[in-house]
Scaffold this motif. Structure first.
Motif, short mmCIF file in Angstrom:
data_model
loop_
_atom_site.label_atom_id
_atom_site.label_comp_id
_atom_site.label_asym_id
_atom_site.label_seq_id
_atom_site.Cartn_x
_atom_site.Cartn_y
_atom_site.Cartn_z
N ARG A 1 52.71 15.17 65.10
CA ARG A 1 51.40 15.15 66.11
C ARG A 1 51.43 16.12 67.14
NH1 ARG A 1 51.84 9.47 66.03
NH2 ARG A 1 52.92 9.40 68.07
N ILE A 2 52.52 16.50 67.90
CA ILE A 2 52.45 17.62 68.84
C ILE A 2 52.55 19.02 68.03
CG2 ILE A 2 54.10 18.81 70.39
CD1 ILE A 2 55.08 16.03 71.20
N GLY B 1 45.73 17.52 73.05
CA GLY B 1 46.06 16.10 72.95
C GLY B 1 46.86 15.51 74.17
N TYR B 2 46.35 14.27 74.55
CA TYR B 2 47.05 13.29 75.52
C TYR B 2 47.89 12.12 74.81
CZ TYR B 2 43.70 15.76 78.76
OH TYR B 2 43.14 16.53 79.55
N GLU B 3 49.04 11.82 75.01
CA GLU B 3 49.78 10.92 74.42
C GLU B 3 50.74 10.03 75.27
OE1 GLU B 3 52.96 10.07 70.49
OE2 GLU B 3 51.79 12.10 70.88
N SER B 4 50.57 8.70 75.27
CA SER B 4 51.56 7.89 76.12
C SER B 4 52.37 6.98 75.27
CB SER B 4 50.60 6.93 76.93
OG SER B 4 51.29 5.96 77.56
N PRO B 5 53.71 7.70 75.28
CA PRO B 5 54.52 6.94 74.50
C PRO B 5 55.02 5.67 74.92
CG PRO B 5 55.83 8.40 75.81
CD PRO B 5 54.23 8.55 75.95
N PRO B 6 55.52 4.73 74.04
CA PRO B 6 55.72 3.22 74.48
C PRO B 6 57.01 3.32 75.49
CG PRO B 6 55.80 3.31 72.05
CD PRO B 6 55.57 4.87 72.43
N ASP C 1 51.38 19.73 65.00
CA ASP C 1 50.26 19.96 64.38
C ASP C 1 49.16 20.25 65.17
OD1 ASP C 1 51.46 19.25 61.79
OD2 ASP C 1 50.56 17.19 61.67
N SER C 2 49.33 19.72 66.62
CA SER C 2 48.10 20.25 67.53
C SER C 2 48.14 21.77 67.78
CB SER C 2 48.32 19.66 68.64
OG SER C 2 49.51 19.93 69.47
N GLY C 3 49.43 22.49 67.44
CA GLY C 3 49.43 23.93 67.80
C GLY C 3 49.45 24.37 69.27
N ALA C 4 49.68 23.27 69.96
CA ALA C 4 49.68 23.48 71.47
C ALA C 4 50.84 24.59 71.91
CB ALA C 4 50.16 22.34 72.40
N ASP C 5 50.77 25.34 73.00
CA ASP C 5 51.70 26.33 73.31
C ASP C 5 52.64 25.76 74.16
OD1 ASP C 5 50.36 28.49 72.12
OD2 ASP C 5 48.85 28.45 73.42
N HIS D 1 64.91 17.19 71.80
CA HIS D 1 63.82 17.78 70.99
C HIS D 1 63.70 19.08 71.04
CE1 HIS D 1 62.59 13.56 71.21
NE2 HIS D 1 61.62 14.01 69.97
N LYS D 2 64.77 19.83 71.58
CA LYS D 2 65.04 21.44 71.54
C LYS D 2 64.93 21.87 70.00
CE LYS D 2 67.35 25.22 73.64
NZ LYS D 2 68.75 25.70 74.46
N GLY D 3 64.05 22.90 69.87
CA GLY D 3 64.11 23.29 68.50
C GLY D 3 63.37 22.52 67.54
N ARG D 4 63.09 21.31 67.62
CA ARG D 4 62.01 20.58 66.91
C ARG D 4 60.68 20.71 67.28
NH1 ARG D 4 64.09 14.64 67.15
NH2 ARG D 4 62.54 14.42 65.61
N ILE D 5 60.26 20.71 68.59
CA ILE D 5 58.95 20.89 69.18
C ILE D 5 58.74 22.36 69.22
CG2 ILE D 5 57.47 20.67 71.08
CD1 ILE D 5 58.07 17.99 69.80
#
Length: 513
Positions: free
Chosen positions: A422-423, A402-407, A425-429, A447-451
């Motif tokens: 979204r991040i 995924g590519y995401e540009s936040p506001p 659910d993508s299952g990215a490493d 976001h440490k521990g949340r991502i």
């Protein structure tokens, strides 16, 4: 003992430079006027002009040494060509300052050009000779005082005898083999060639601590052999020196270093750290950093890594909260030539620059072969679209989730939770974060521990790989002039950052040390 510390060595070098310039000055005067029939003008020093010239030469020599010479490697580590280049650079600066000052005080017309030219030539010669012999003296003194490095050899049982003998022949008297770890047979303890064999891997760390072991050494035969060994010893905190023998992996020569008679590549597992203005930097180079991430990707999930340069280091020094954010990262890599050079001057010979864009490129190539998936979070939508096109073209098959540009504003709690979902659910490493400093480091810390992936804050790395910002030529990167190239690209934004921040960096280092 005098000359026993780096500072006292620099002081001695400064006095040698002053001695060289004074001798060169008198030699230049003699060369210019030795065949003059009337020495009366010389005896009176031309109305005091040459007294003034000598004073200016000494003052300029001191200023150039203090401002310029501190950026050079320690004198004993410089090869003769490097010494000569540094001497010529110093003398060109001194000559330029001298001529400028003479004309500013309206003495340029009366000063002999021949004297100034002869002074430059003599000083290059005398300064180089003094530095050459002084460097050799310091090198010999350091070798006398240097402690013996202690190694544990990692080897196969049927190779142990030959490799112990090879180690002893190639490492010389400054290395000692403190033990052997048989990577294919750890069930019993005995001795081989008078060296203790460590019985099992569980007792390895304790044995290494008891014997004051500095490093492991491993003669790598094939890629497969090497990978098995490195996976097994990845949990150890002691660095491994890999000595490639018919090893298939191609590595740039800059990542090799000499230990004894061998060329080796070192994996530190980020066990060595060094603080610069309060920021706890890892001692690493680009190859070491990529190897560390690829072998620890699962363990590092939920954590984050910072790439810190002079600008962000100064910000961290001035802001205790931002310093805490950086130091809570799993690793802080030195993304700046001044920082890696400072580490080398402190004695960390293996220190190198780990630039975010370079690291991204290496990880892209590795991930194409090994299936590591990634997510890009940050920058503008236009940049992400260009980034996507370039990645699909240059790195076909790269698993991008995924590519995401936040506001460009603070997210509400609901928006933030949705982005995290979204991040995840993508299952990215890996999540590449390109929000710019200090925003990206603060975001990763929050976001440490949340991502559920490893977060890497790479700032302008998105722009470089998207092609929206051009990277400096390689030769400018290697000599530390990438900042100048970027300054011409965006002078309004970067002029304050580079000049003000860099001056602060040097000032803070002076008052801290």
């Amino acid at each position: 003992m005098f000359l026993s510390t780096r500072q006292s060595q620099r002081t001695a070098l400064m006095f040698l430079d002053l001695f060289a310039v004074v001798i060169s000055f008198f030699a230049a005067i003699y060369t210019r006027f030795y065949n003059e029939s009337d020495w009366q003008g010389i005896n009176s020093w031309n109305g005091g002009l040459y007294y003034l010239l000598l004073e200016l030469v000494i003052a300029i020599n001191l200023v150039v040494f203090l401002l310029n010479d501190s950026r050079h490697r320690p004198i004993e580590l410089q090869n003769p060509l490097e010494k000569l280049i540094n001497v010529i650079k110093n003398n060109l600066l001194q000559a330029a300052f001298l001529v400028m000052l003479l004309y500013m005080i309206k003495q340029g017309f009366w000063a002999s050009r021949a004297v100034v030219l002869a002074l430059f030539i003599y000083n290059v010669f005398f300064d180089f000779v003094l530095r050459f012999f002084y460097g050799r003296y310091i090198y010999k003194e350091n070798k006398k005082r240097s402690k013996t490095r202690r190694f544990i050899l990692l080897t196969l049982e049927n190779k142990a005898v030959n490799e112990i003998r090879k180690f002893r022949a190639g490492m010389g008297k400054y290395a000692e083999l403190a033990g052997v770890m048989l990577v294919d047979n750890s069930g019993h303890s005995h001795e081989i060639e008078g060296v203790s064999v460590i019985g099992d891997i569980d007792s390895l760390n304790q044995y290494a601590e008891d014997k004051a072991v500095d490093e492991f050494v491993y003669f790598a035969k094939t890629d497969e052999n090497r990978e098995d060994v490195l996976k097994r010893f990845n949990s150890q905190s002691i660095p491994i020196n890999i000595i490639p023998e018919f090893c298939g992996t191609v590595m740039a020569s800059e990542y090799f270093e000499n230990i004894g008679d061998f060329d080796s590549v070192r994996l530190s597992f980020m066990s060595e750290k060094n603080k610069v203005l309060g920021v706890n930097f890892a001692i690493a180079n680009l190859w070491d950093a990529v190897q560390y991430i690829q072998r620890n990707i699962e363990r590092l999930r939920g954590d984050y890594i910072c790439f810190s340069n002079v600008h962000t280091t100064v910000m961290a020094y001035e802001d205790a909260e931002y310093r805490r954010v950086q130091n809570e990262a799993a690793v802080v890599f030195p993304d700046g030539i001044p920082i890696s050079k400072l580490q080398k001057r402190r004695g960390y010979r293996r220190a190198g620059r780990v630039a975010g864009p370079d690291f991204m490129e290496k990880m892209f190539f590795y991930s194409m072969e090994n299936g590591i998936s990634m997510y890009f979070y940050g920058s503008s939508q236009e940049t992400l679209e260009s980034l996507k096109k370039n990645i699909e073209k240059k790195y076909p098959g790269l698993d991008v989730r995924g590519y995401e540009s936040p506001p460009f504003r603070s997210l509400s709690n609901e928006e933030d939770e949705a982005a995290v979902k979204r991040i995840n659910d993508s299952g990215a490493d890996i999540v590449w974060v390109g929000l710019g400093a200090p925003k990206q480091e603060n975001w990763m810390n929050a976001h440490k521990g949340r991502i559920n992936a490893l977060m890497l804050g790479v700032g302008a790395g998105f722009d470089f790989h998207a092609g929206t910002v051009k990277r400096a030529p390689e030769w400018m990167q290697h000599v530390g002039l990438e900042w100048l190239y970027r300054l011409f690209q965006d002078p309004k934004r970067l002029i304050k950052r580079y000049f003000v921040t860099n001056l602060k960096f040097m000032y803070y280092l002076m008052i801290k040390q």
